[in-house]
Design an enzyme around this catalytic site. Structure first.
Site, PDB file in Angstrom:
ATOM      1  N   SER A 146       0.838  -1.197   0.000  1.00  0.00           N
ATOM      2  CA  SER A 146       0.000   0.000   0.000  1.00  0.00           C
ATOM      3  C   SER A 146       0.880   1.256   0.000  1.00  0.00           C
ATOM      4  O   SER A 146       1.657   1.458  -0.934  1.00  0.00           O
ATOM      5  CB  SER A 146      -0.966  -0.049   1.185  1.00  0.00           C
ATOM      6  OG  SER A 146      -1.956   0.945   1.052  1.00  0.00           O
ATOM      7  N   ASP A 222      -9.899  -5.275  -4.018  1.00  0.00           N
ATOM      8  CA  ASP A 222      -9.309  -4.290  -3.109  1.00  0.00           C
ATOM      9  C   ASP A 222     -10.306  -3.147  -2.892  1.00  0.00           C
ATOM     10  O   ASP A 222     -10.694  -2.470  -3.846  1.00  0.00           O
ATOM     11  CB  ASP A 222      -8.010  -3.753  -3.711  1.00  0.00           C
ATOM     12  CG  ASP A 222      -7.185  -2.965  -2.707  1.00  0.00           C
ATOM     13  OD1 ASP A 222      -7.767  -2.104  -2.013  1.00  0.00           O
ATOM     14  OD2 ASP A 222      -5.977  -3.222  -2.606  1.00  0.00           O
ATOM     15  N   HIS A 254      -7.252  -5.859   0.464  1.00  0.00           N
ATOM     16  CA  HIS A 254      -6.101  -4.975   0.718  1.00  0.00           C
ATOM     17  C   HIS A 254      -5.360  -5.390   1.979  1.00  0.00           C
ATOM     18  O   HIS A 254      -4.449  -4.703   2.415  1.00  0.00           O
ATOM     19  CB  HIS A 254      -6.632  -3.543   0.857  1.00  0.00           C
ATOM     20  CG  HIS A 254      -5.580  -2.475   0.740  1.00  0.00           C
ATOM     21  ND1 HIS A 254      -5.021  -2.119  -0.470  1.00  0.00           N
ATOM     22  CD2 HIS A 254      -4.969  -1.695   1.666  1.00  0.00           C
ATOM     23  CE1 HIS A 254      -4.126  -1.150  -0.271  1.00  0.00           C
ATOM     24  NE2 HIS A 254      -4.064  -0.882   1.009  1.00  0.00           N
TER      25      HIS A 254
END
Lengths: 276, 276
Positions: A146, A222, A254
């Site tokens: 991320s 996600d 995610h």
């Protein structure tokens, strides 16, 4: 540097260490996994940069990377994601301030005094780790999740020769066009967008390339897909003919359940570049 | 029953669910990993009972068991370690009350109304899981860590035919002779030690045996070694000629770095019994 803990793990040692940082002007804590092979001499190293809200601990305990690093004889470093502590600027939002350093050197108030995460992960911590542990400065690779994927890609693209390979899990690829980027760059770097280019992986990829293999995994489910800019990176990679593998993984989200599902692939990918 | 989350993980699904429990009179939360094979029909199941201070979450995110459960086509259940919530008795100590149910049915005040973890993990949750998910009640195995190792061993020894195999990581083996046991059994079960026997794995092993394979791993550097009673279990296993493997793992501690280092071995061990 002070040892917080050292735990045997897959035949090696998972350590946690704290040190006063010149870059951030605070104490910084990081995790370091050394495989058994490090007893005999320096080993290659894979950096794991973490995402929003994370400390050095999240990936260290959730990603499951040590299993594969031990098998490949590779060290892992887990830096923190921002300076911390009293006297360090913060924000009530989870995506700004402590836990959200975005791997930049802030120039704006109130962030400038301590938020120098670029210098920390690009210079100070590599220097400290390679001087104090059996880690080979000439064989480094980098990954991240991320916001940490953003960090991994921007560092790899900005420091030619430093990393032999780069990968990322659900990276923020195009922060200049994202709620995960515009807000933070405005706060940390100011309103002049020309100063943001150096920290947007898709912009960097359009402008240059990475002299090694690239692996990027993102889940099709996600929940933050609108913030990641995956398409911009895919386009940049295709236009630049960057050697790369981008995978859209069906059904994954995610979270660390996603990261851990593919961490074997990533560590193996880096091992091939590091041991070549 | 309410779904808290379902995340794709190693091709399967890591779910978290909450339900009102008859046994504890509270809402209870558990984690359930179903491998991809569960789409086609019931799969074997491995129970993972956790240790002091843990919720359903710790082993689920730190042990790394899903990787191997997916490979073996086995489900994993991660129950909580006690009832929780307002109106549920608690104690300031980390090793009594919430997070420290010790897998017994409390008979003493103030614990008796909600602390019925034996009934919960031995009866109610298996019933709920096998009725609502593609999990095969006839192919069950059990493991656990620390207090959860105590739970796994006592359940396996007390419920003949239920589990095909049992293993444990750094289990509390002889709570009647330990600070991790005497205090809690006094509180939950009362001062009459004859009522404690049913919850001491070494006493149970001396008195009987387990009709399947046993695997126990404990670190030589476990900081709580004086509380585990490993020697009592070793002696019981030897005297009863119980088919078992007990391993003292050099240099390992009591943490999840230890658990994750050997979780592959444990899941593989159970898979051999479950798929036989």
């Amino acid at each position: 540097m002070r040892t917080i803990s050292e735990s045997k793990c897959f035949g090696g040692v998972q350590g946690v260490y704290t040190h006063p940082s010149r870059a951030t002007g605070t104490d910084m804590t990081f995790g370091l996994f050394l495989p058994e092979e490090a007893r005999d001499g320096p080993v290659p190293v894979l950096w794991f940069l973490s995402g929003l809200t994370c400390t050095h601990e999240n990936a260290m305990v959730k990603a499951g990377a040590q299993r594969w690093a031990a098998e490949q004889g590779i060290a892992l470093v887990f830096p923190d994601t921002s300076p911390r502590g009293e006297g360090v600027a913060d924000d009530p939002a989870f995506d700004l301030g402590q836990g959200a350093g975005f791997y930049v050197n802030a120039t704006e108030s109130p962030w400038a005094p301590h938020y120098r995460m670029w210098d920390y992960v690009a210079e100070e911590l590599p220097d400290l780790v390679t001087r104090n542990f059996a880690v080979d400065a000439d064989r480094q690779a980098i990954t991240g999740h991320s916001m940490g994927g953003h960090g991994a890609l921007t560092l790899a693209l900005s420091l030619p020769g430093r990393f032999r390979s780069v990968s990322a899990f659900a990276p923020i690829c195009n922060p200049m066009a994202s709620d995960w980027g515009r807000k933070q760059f405005t706060a940390y770097l100011g309103a002049d967008e020309s100063k943001w280019h150096a920290h947007d992986a898709s912009v960097l990829m359009f402008a240059g390339h990475f002299a090694g293999p690239v692996l990027i995994d993102t889940g099709t489910d996600d929940p933050f897909s609108d913030k990641l800019g995956t398409a911009a990176m895919a386009s940049a990679i295709a236009q630049r003919r960057q050697p790369a593998t981008m995978r859209l993984q069906p059904g994954y989200g995610h979270d660390y359940f996603f990261v851990s599902s593919f961490v074997e692939d990533h560590v193996t990918f880096h091992a091939e570049a590091l041991w070549r």
